[in-house]
Design an enzyme around this catalytic site. Structure first.
Site, short mmCIF file in Angstrom:
data_model
loop_
_atom_site.label_atom_id
_atom_site.label_comp_id
_atom_site.label_asym_id
_atom_site.label_seq_id
_atom_site.Cartn_x
_atom_site.Cartn_y
_atom_site.Cartn_z
CG ASP A 55 104.65 63.57 86.28
OD1 ASP A 55 103.73 63.05 85.62
OD2 ASP A 55 105.51 64.33 85.79
CG ASP A 114 111.89 59.40 84.18
OD1 ASP A 114 112.13 58.40 84.88
OD2 ASP A 114 111.59 60.51 84.67
#
Length: 235
Positions: A31, A141
């Site tokens: 991100d 993640d």
């Protein structure tokens, strides 16, 4: 803080079993945001995780606001994964462990031995550099450029964004060619060593952080010496 046999025993006893050996689930993301373990006060560590500016240059101001909130701090390109040999890779991950808080895992390292998909039998040693409100129990993640921005998008303010779906990211190695140069190797890793595995399962255990990981984040937990050095599999 120097570790002793008594201290190591106390530290191990204080950690839930899930932090030592358990089954886990994986997803992937990139991100571009400042790692959540990059803030002060995230557990017993020597320093927070490094962030970088929009040009991937390391920032030494740990109070710098995240690029996902309009600030100058973003993810560092060298927080991407890389292969050590055919059976072992190093990398980084946002983490959520059952029964624990972020302060318990920030900058800790874990050996993930994959049990499904094309990477079954391979191992990835990751350092936990962040967390996420959408993560499940014993969930890692994996930081993979092009893995999808997920909940937050710092890539658009940093360099105009990345191709691919918000969740899951790109679908071919060729798409990595359009990435900023520092992110290309980590993106290509997904289709090379990782064989484009789609959220494989794994078993995991905490291990002592390899120096190569700490060199990229600058962060080490005070209890790190109480855990065994990971024995790398042969190629």
């Amino acid at each position: 803080m120097r570790s002793t046999p008594v201290l190591r025993a106390l530290l191990a006893a204080a950690l839930p079993l899930g932090a030592l050996a358990a089954n886990g689930q994986s997803t992937r993301y990139w991100d571009c945001c400042k790692p959540s373990c990059g803030w002060r006060g995230k557990g017993p560590v020597n320093q927070p995780v490094y962030s970088c500016d929009a040009n991937f240059q390391r920032i030494h101001d740990f109070d710098a606001v995240s690029g996902c909130e309009g600030g100058p701090a973003f993810s560092c390109a060298d927080h991407s994964p890389w292969a050590i040999n055919d059976n072992l890779s190093y990398g980084f991950a946002a983490t959520a462990l059952s029964g624990q808080t972020e302060e318990s895992w920030c900058c800790a390292c874990y050996a993930l031995t994959f049990t499904s998909g094309p990477v079954a039998g391979k191992t990835m040693v990751v350092q936990s550099t962040s967390t996420g409100g959408d993560l499940g129990s014993n969930h890692f993640d994996l930081n993979i450029p092009g893995g999808g921005v997920g909940l937050f998008d710092g890539c658009t303010p940093q360099f105009g964004g990345l191709p691919g779906a918000r969740y899951g990211g790109i679908s071919s190695r060729q798409e990595c060619d359009s990435f900023p140069e520092p992110l290309k190797p980590g993106c290509q890793w997904r289709f090379d060593w990782f064989q484009n595995a789609d959220n494989p399962s794994f078993t995991f255990e905490r291990v002592q952080c390899p120096e190569e990981l700490v060199a990229r984040t600058g962060c080490r937990r005070h209890d790190d010496g109480g855990f065994a050095v990971f024995k790398a599999p042969s190629a």
